[in-house]
Each structure stands twice: as structure tokens, then as C-alpha cells.
Design a protein around this motif. Structure first.
Motif, PDB file in Angstrom:
ATOM      1  N   VAL A 110      12.296  -7.766 -12.084  1.00  0.00           N
ATOM      2  CA  VAL A 110      13.700  -7.773 -12.513  1.00  0.00           C
ATOM      3  C   VAL A 110      14.537  -8.633 -11.574  1.00  0.00           C
ATOM      4  N   LYS A 111      14.327  -8.478 -10.260  1.00  0.00           N
ATOM      5  CA  LYS A 111      15.097  -9.256  -9.286  1.00  0.00           C
ATOM      6  C   LYS A 111      14.809 -10.750  -9.417  1.00  0.00           C
ATOM      7  N   LYS A 112      13.540 -11.085  -9.606  1.00  0.00           N
ATOM      8  CA  LYS A 112      13.184 -12.497  -9.769  1.00  0.00           C
ATOM      9  C   LYS A 112      13.866 -13.090 -10.994  1.00  0.00           C
ATOM     10  N   PHE A 113      13.814 -12.365 -12.101  1.00  0.00           N
ATOM     11  CA  PHE A 113      14.399 -12.906 -13.323  1.00  0.00           C
ATOM     12  C   PHE A 113      15.902 -13.060 -13.185  1.00  0.00           C
ATOM     13  N   ARG A 114      16.546 -12.111 -12.558  1.00  0.00           N
ATOM     14  CA  ARG A 114      17.993 -12.233 -12.355  1.00  0.00           C
ATOM     15  C   ARG A 114      18.303 -13.459 -11.498  1.00  0.00           C
ATOM     16  N   ALA A 115      17.479 -13.701 -10.473  1.00  0.00           N
ATOM     17  CA  ALA A 115      17.686 -14.874  -9.624  1.00  0.00           C
ATOM     18  C   ALA A 115      17.478 -16.167 -10.417  1.00  0.00           C
ATOM     19  N   ILE A 116      16.495 -16.173 -11.320  1.00  0.00           N
ATOM     20  CA  ILE A 116      16.235 -17.354 -12.150  1.00  0.00           C
ATOM     21  C   ILE A 116      17.430 -17.634 -13.061  1.00  0.00           C
ATOM     22  N   VAL A 117      17.946 -16.580 -13.704  1.00  0.00           N
ATOM     23  CA  VAL A 117      19.102 -16.755 -14.591  1.00  0.00           C
ATOM     24  C   VAL A 117      20.307 -17.244 -13.791  1.00  0.00           C
ATOM     25  N   HIS A 118      20.463 -16.709 -12.589  1.00  0.00           N
ATOM     26  CA  HIS A 118      21.566 -17.128 -11.717  1.00  0.00           C
ATOM     27  C   HIS A 118      21.482 -18.628 -11.439  1.00  0.00           C
ATOM     28  N   ARG A 119      20.314 -19.092 -10.988  1.00  0.00           N
ATOM     29  CA  ARG A 119      20.163 -20.502 -10.645  1.00  0.00           C
ATOM     30  C   ARG A 119      20.262 -21.393 -11.882  1.00  0.00           C
ATOM     31  N   PHE A 120      19.699 -20.949 -12.997  1.00  0.00           N
ATOM     32  CA  PHE A 120      19.750 -21.723 -14.235  1.00  0.00           C
ATOM     33  C   PHE A 120      21.194 -21.998 -14.637  1.00  0.00           C
ATOM     34  N   ASN A 121      22.044 -20.993 -14.551  1.00  0.00           N
ATOM     35  CA  ASN A 121      23.442 -21.173 -14.942  1.00  0.00           C
ATOM     36  C   ASN A 121      24.197 -22.024 -13.935  1.00  0.00           C
TER      37      ASN A 121
END
Length: 329
Positions: A110-121
Motif C-alpha cells: 500500500v505504501k509503495k503504491f501511494r508513493a508511485i501515485v504521488h510521484r506520477f502526479n
């Protein structure tokens, strides 16, 4: 034994687990006939394949893009769409049988995916604000319906960098005169994997958490390859307007990625390599409203220091004439 009962027994051993290796209907009919008891027409078999593929309890699923069928896998256990705190795992903690290792592993995803979405945006010119305090231990379960994982702010002006951008003072003035916000505010609900058992819960949580913004997004990590699931999400989007997308990252790839802190602090080359691993798929586009529900936003501000901090940041950016990145940590 009925045809459906026979198919339920036969199909798991005949269907591939990988959607990319899906079997076309004609070949599946041939394989089924080798073991089937009774004389059934091709039309009858195709009808049962189609009907069963829409049933979350059946072993057969139809691919979302292309042709063919594959074996529907069991959903990822608990925390597949939860915050980092076990107390708010949507009541599914029992699925993990109190296995601390499994809990930690699921939370890391969950933490990894949230970080990915953060960087993507950030890379795509939007400013993500993360809500964390709303999901701490002891917080009301109802917070899952009031707060998104992220608020995505799109100032829609300037092209300076992903860390900050200049705001057009004339455009700000014009929007103020028209009573419009100088940015687009979107709430984002993040989930690891969609499945037919829980996608409605995911969707309506995303809808509920978006009521104070101009629109909502439901973002999944894993590809949505089940046709019935994608159709169900599109039907909800058509009725309520929440956007749905997938980052196209399978569980194995997600597990192989660096920890969340490394993703957030990656060098540009590392971030570029990460973005190349994302296969973004827009399932349904969001419908945005022109106006923010300021009464609802004010109510949220009184209840949440994070919402108050978000408002302060928005005001400071407007006062300075520059949008500066702020992480909700």
C-alpha cells in the motif's frame, strides 16, 4: 449434474491463470466437450461462459480487451485497499489470520503504491496532498467515507517544474471575479486490486470522499482485465462520475520495487525508469464540477488539521503567486 455445475468443476483445470494466455471460446468449447457429460450446443456453452464470467463466484473470467477466457483468481487478501493502519483495513483483518508478517507485507504494498501515485502526479504537473492523520489508530471507521488518500491539485497554469510553478496573476484575478477556484481539486482513493466482490464498496467510498472536491478518482495498481469488472465500474462512472484508472502494475512488480521512501526521493533517472514501468489505463474518465463545495470543505477543516493545512497551503500559494509542492506528512 447441471451444465453449470459441470462447468464449475471442469473450467478451473482448463483455464489459464494469465489473461495474456486467454483461451478463445471455440477452443474452450472443444476442451470442455472432451470431459462434458451430455449433449449441449455451442450456443448453450457460449451462453454459460458469458453468464458465468459475470459471476464473482465462478472460476471463469472474460478478458477486458481482446477475446478469450481465463481463470479468475482469488482477490488479494485484506489491506488490498486500505491505509497503513490495520485498524482501518475495512474489517478484513481476519483474512490475514493475525499473521504479522502478512500484515507488514500488505502494508508495504500500500505504501509503495501511494508513493508511485504521488510521484506520477508530480511528474505530470499535479500537486498531491496526502491524508494520513485521518486514518491513524483509533480514528473512526467512517473516515474511510470522508477522506481520500490524496487530494490532487491541478493549478492548470505554468510550466516551471514538477516542484513548483508560477501562477498567472491575471488568470487568478479573472477566476476570482467569476467565483471560480484557481485550481482543480480532485480526491483520489487508492486500491491495490479490483475484484467483483468489493469494487462497489471501493467506488462509493471514492464517491463519498469526493463530495467536497470538484471530482473523484478511484485508482488501482493492478491491471483490470476482467470484462465484467470493467463494465461494472464503467456503469457506476456513467451514473456518478467518479473516474476509474489502473496503473497496470502487477503484484510481483509492486513487490520488487524499492521501498516507498526510496520512490519518493528517487533521482530523476530512477523516477524516469519507474514511470516506464507504469502502464496507465483509463477505464472511465471523471466528470469534474466547476465549483468546490465550500460548506463541506469548511466542515472538514473544522474536523481535520490536515484539511486545514491543505487550505492554508492553497491560500499561501495564491498569495505568493507560486504553487509549491507540499506533502501531507
Amino acid at each position: 449434474m447441471s451444465l453449470r455445475s459441470q462447468l464449475s468443476d471442469l473450467l478451473p483445470s482448463l483455464l489459464p491463470t494469465n489473461p495474456a494466455e486467454a483461451i478463445k471460446g471455440t477452443e474452450l468449447i472443444r476442451l470442455v466437450r472432451l470431459q462434458l457429460t451430455g449433449n449441449y450446443s455451442d450456443a448453450s456453452l457460449r451462453y454459460h461462459f458469458s453468464i458465468m464470467s459475470c459471476d464473482p463466484g465462478s472460476p471463469i473470467a472474460k478478458v477486458e480487451k481482446g477475446q478469450g477466457y481465463y481463470r479468475r483468481s482469488a482477490p488479494v487478501p485484506a489491506l488490498s485497499g486500505a491505509q497503513e493502519l490495520v485498524s482501518l483495513s475495512q474489517g478484513r483483518l481476519d483474512d490475514l489470520n493475525a499473521d504479522r508478517g502478512a500484515v507488514d507485507h500488505a502494508l508495504e504494498r500500500v505504501k509503495k503504491f501511494r508513493a508511485i501515485v504521488h510521484r506520477f502526479n508530480e511528474v505530470n504537473g499535479k500537486f498531491p496532498f496526502e491524508f494520513r492523520e485521518a486514518f491513524t489508530s483509533g480514528s473512526p471507521l467512517g473516515n474511510l467515507w470522508k477522506f481520500p488518500e490524496m487530494a490532487l491539485v491541478d493549478w492548470q497554469t505554468g510550466e516551471d517544474s514538477e516542484e513548483e510553478m508560477s501562477l498567472d496573476s491575471r488568470m487568478l484575478n479573472l477566476k476570482q471575479r467569476l467565483g471560480l477556484p484557481p485550481f482543480r481539486l480532485t480526491s483520489a482513493r487508492l486500491r491495490i486490486q479490483a475484484n467483483l466482490h468489493s469494487f462497489r464498496e471501493d467506488f462509493f467510498q471514492a464517491l463519498s470522499a469526493s463530495m467536497w472536491t470538484q471530482g473523484g478518482e478511484l485508482i488501482y495498481a493492478v491491471p483490470i482485465e476482467d470484462e465484467a469488472l470493467a463494465d461494472g465500474l464503467r456503469a457506476l462512472n456513467s451514473a456518478f462520475g467518479v473516474g476509474v484508472s489502473s496503473f497496470g502494475i502487477d503484484i510481483e512488480t509492486l513487490d520488487d520495487l524499492p521501498r516507498a521512501a526510496n520512490i519518493l526521493n528517487a533521482h530523476p533517472k530512477e523516477t524516469e525508469a519507474l514511470m516506464e514501468r507504469i502502464n496507465f489505463d483509463r477505464i472511465a474518465a471523471p466528470r469534474h464540477r466547476q465549483h468546490i463545495d465550500w460548506n463541506a470543505f469548511e466542515t472538514l477543516r473544522r474536523e481535520s488539521s490536515e484539511a486545514a493545512r491543505l487550505i492554508d497551503w492553497l491560500c499561501n500559494c495564491i498569495d505568493k503567486g507560486r504553487a509549491e509542492a507540499l506533502r501531507g506528512e
